[in-house]
Design an enzyme around this catalytic site. Structure first.
Site, PDB file in Angstrom:
ATOM      1  N   PHE A  27       0.831  -1.192   0.000  1.00 31.50           N
ATOM      2  CA  PHE A  27       0.000   0.000   0.000  1.00 31.50           C
ATOM      3  C   PHE A  27       0.869   1.247   0.000  1.00 31.50           C
ATOM      4  O   PHE A  27       1.851   1.337   0.746  1.00 31.50           O
ATOM      5  CB  PHE A  27      -0.902   0.048   1.246  1.00 31.50           C
ATOM      6  CG  PHE A  27      -2.266  -0.540   1.049  1.00 31.50           C
ATOM      7  CD1 PHE A  27      -3.353   0.274   0.752  1.00 31.50           C
ATOM      8  CD2 PHE A  27      -2.467  -1.908   1.154  1.00 31.50           C
ATOM      9  CE1 PHE A  27      -4.622  -0.270   0.565  1.00 31.50           C
ATOM     10  CE2 PHE A  27      -3.731  -2.458   0.972  1.00 31.50           C
ATOM     11  CZ  PHE A  27      -4.811  -1.640   0.677  1.00 31.50           C
ATOM     12  N   CYS A  33      -7.084  14.918   1.543  1.00 37.72           N
ATOM     13  CA  CYS A  33      -8.341  14.552   0.911  1.00 37.72           C
ATOM     14  C   CYS A  33      -9.139  15.832   0.668  1.00 37.72           C
ATOM     15  O   CYS A  33      -8.926  16.839   1.350  1.00 37.72           O
ATOM     16  CB  CYS A  33      -9.132  13.592   1.798  1.00 37.72           C
ATOM     17  SG  CYS A  33     -10.618  12.928   1.009  1.00 37.72           S
ATOM     18  N   CYS A  48     -17.304  13.264   4.665  1.00 33.59           N
ATOM     19  CA  CYS A  48     -17.077  11.864   5.036  1.00 33.59           C
ATOM     20  C   CYS A  48     -16.844  11.768   6.538  1.00 33.59           C
ATOM     21  O   CYS A  48     -15.787  11.325   6.993  1.00 33.59           O
ATOM     22  CB  CYS A  48     -15.896  11.294   4.262  1.00 33.59           C
ATOM     23  SG  CYS A  48     -16.162  11.232   2.481  1.00 33.59           S
ATOM     24  N   CYS A  51     -15.456   8.455   8.011  1.00 37.17           N
ATOM     25  CA  CYS A  51     -14.171   7.927   7.518  1.00 37.17           C
ATOM     26  C   CYS A  51     -13.400   7.235   8.645  1.00 37.17           C
ATOM     27  O   CYS A  51     -13.307   7.743   9.761  1.00 37.17           O
ATOM     28  CB  CYS A  51     -13.344   9.059   6.929  1.00 37.17           C
ATOM     29  SG  CYS A  51     -11.766   8.505   6.220  1.00 37.17           S
ATOM     30  N   ASP A  52     -12.803   6.071   8.320  1.00 39.92           N
ATOM     31  CA  ASP A  52     -12.068   5.301   9.321  1.00 39.92           C
ATOM     32  C   ASP A  52     -10.575   5.223   9.011  1.00 39.92           C
ATOM     33  O   ASP A  52      -9.863   4.356   9.534  1.00 39.92           O
ATOM     34  CB  ASP A  52     -12.649   3.888   9.443  1.00 39.92           C
ATOM     35  CG  ASP A  52     -12.573   3.106   8.120  1.00 39.92           C
ATOM     36  OD1 ASP A  52     -12.139   3.682   7.102  1.00 39.92           O
ATOM     37  OD2 ASP A  52     -12.954   1.921   8.113  1.00 39.92           O
ATOM     38  N   GLU A 109      -7.461   3.262  -5.542  1.00 37.04           N
ATOM     39  CA  GLU A 109      -8.703   3.454  -4.804  1.00 37.04           C
ATOM     40  C   GLU A 109      -8.966   4.959  -4.736  1.00 37.04           C
ATOM     41  O   GLU A 109      -8.138   5.713  -4.226  1.00 37.04           O
ATOM     42  CB  GLU A 109      -8.588   2.869  -3.390  1.00 37.04           C
ATOM     43  CG  GLU A 109      -8.405   1.353  -3.400  1.00 37.04           C
ATOM     44  CD  GLU A 109      -8.292   0.759  -2.006  1.00 37.04           C
ATOM     45  OE1 GLU A 109      -8.102   1.532  -1.044  1.00 37.04           O
ATOM     46  OE2 GLU A 109      -8.391  -0.483  -1.885  1.00 37.04           O
ATOM     47  N   HIS A 203      -9.585  -7.409   6.000  1.00 36.28           N
ATOM     48  CA  HIS A 203      -8.320  -7.146   6.702  1.00 36.28           C
ATOM     49  C   HIS A 203      -8.577  -6.845   8.174  1.00 36.28           C
ATOM     50  O   HIS A 203      -7.774  -7.205   9.042  1.00 36.28           O
ATOM     51  CB  HIS A 203      -7.573  -5.996   6.031  1.00 36.28           C
ATOM     52  CG  HIS A 203      -8.344  -4.744   5.898  1.00 36.28           C
ATOM     53  ND1 HIS A 203      -9.454  -4.634   5.080  1.00 36.28           N
ATOM     54  CD2 HIS A 203      -8.199  -3.512   6.465  1.00 36.28           C
ATOM     55  CE1 HIS A 203      -9.939  -3.403   5.142  1.00 36.28           C
ATOM     56  NE2 HIS A 203      -9.203  -2.714   5.993  1.00 36.28           N
TER      57      HIS A 203
END
Length: 209
Positions: A27, A33, A48, A51-52, A109, A203
């Site tokens: 990754f 953002c 958002c 968002c996590d 993504e 995951h």
């Protein structure tokens, strides 16, 4: 020399979501953002708000530095997921071609808020998880369309995305204090709409990053 603000580079790990779930990947998580700052003090005002992901701050890195860190950590894993935050705010051909030339297979993504038609073909796989309405979404095609469920943002209801140009459509339950109810609602939706599939954050279930 151009630099990119990178939150973290990690792996090998497992892709946890959608089509490539279970695949060994690296990754590259970009900082920043366009939907919120990533700081808890701003969460209540964020688009958002659910968002996590931690994408605030980060370090400046050149394309060569990103490549070298991937090589040093990858242990032979060639698939690289580029995520954020929102990575398309910083991505360009120079970085992507540097990684491709090093033998990495690139996955993206994105929230779909930026047109990437000039770099789309450099990715093996693109997942768009819209955080704005279809009319406001700049990406017009993807391999995976992944919608959070139940709907959190107006315009991201599944019915609004019928006919979107993609190979597979996914429903993913929102990870929140109501996760059990969210999962039940997502399962119920997929059972009633079998052209959609259920995406789980495996995951997290497996306890890997």
């Amino acid at each position: 020399m151009k630099t990119y603000l990178i939150k973290e580079i990690f792996g090998p790990t497992l892709q946890g979501e959608a089509t490539h779930s279970g695949t060994a990947v690296m990754f590259v998580r970009f900082s920043g953002c366009n939907k919120w700052t990533g700081h808890e003090k701003d969460r209540d005002k964020a688009i958002c708000f659910f968002c996590d992901t931690d994408f605030a701050n980060g370090q400046k890195m050149t394309a060569e530095e990103i490549k070298e860190e991937l090589i040093s950590k990858s242990n032979g894993v060639s698939d690289v997921v580029i995520s954020g935050g929102e990575p398309t705010l910083q991505l360009d051909k120079g970085l992507l071609e540097t990684l491709q030339n090093a033998g990495f297979v690139l996955h993206l993504e994105t929230n779909g808020s930026k047109d990437i038609s000039d770099i789309f073909d450099l990715f093996y796989h693109v997942t768009v998880s819209p955080k704005q309405s279809r009319e406001q979404t700049k990406i017009k095609e993807a391999h995976d369309l992944k919608l959070l469920y139940p709907t959190q943002i107006p315009g991201t209801e599944p019915e609004a995305w019928e006919g979107f140009d993609c190979f597979q459509k996914w429903i993913q339950p929102v990870d929140s204090d109501h996760r059990t109810s969210n999962l039940d609602q997502a399962i119920d939706f997929v059972l009633k709409n079998p052209d959609w599939r259920l995406s789980l954050q495996t995951h997290k279930i497996l306890g890997v990053k």
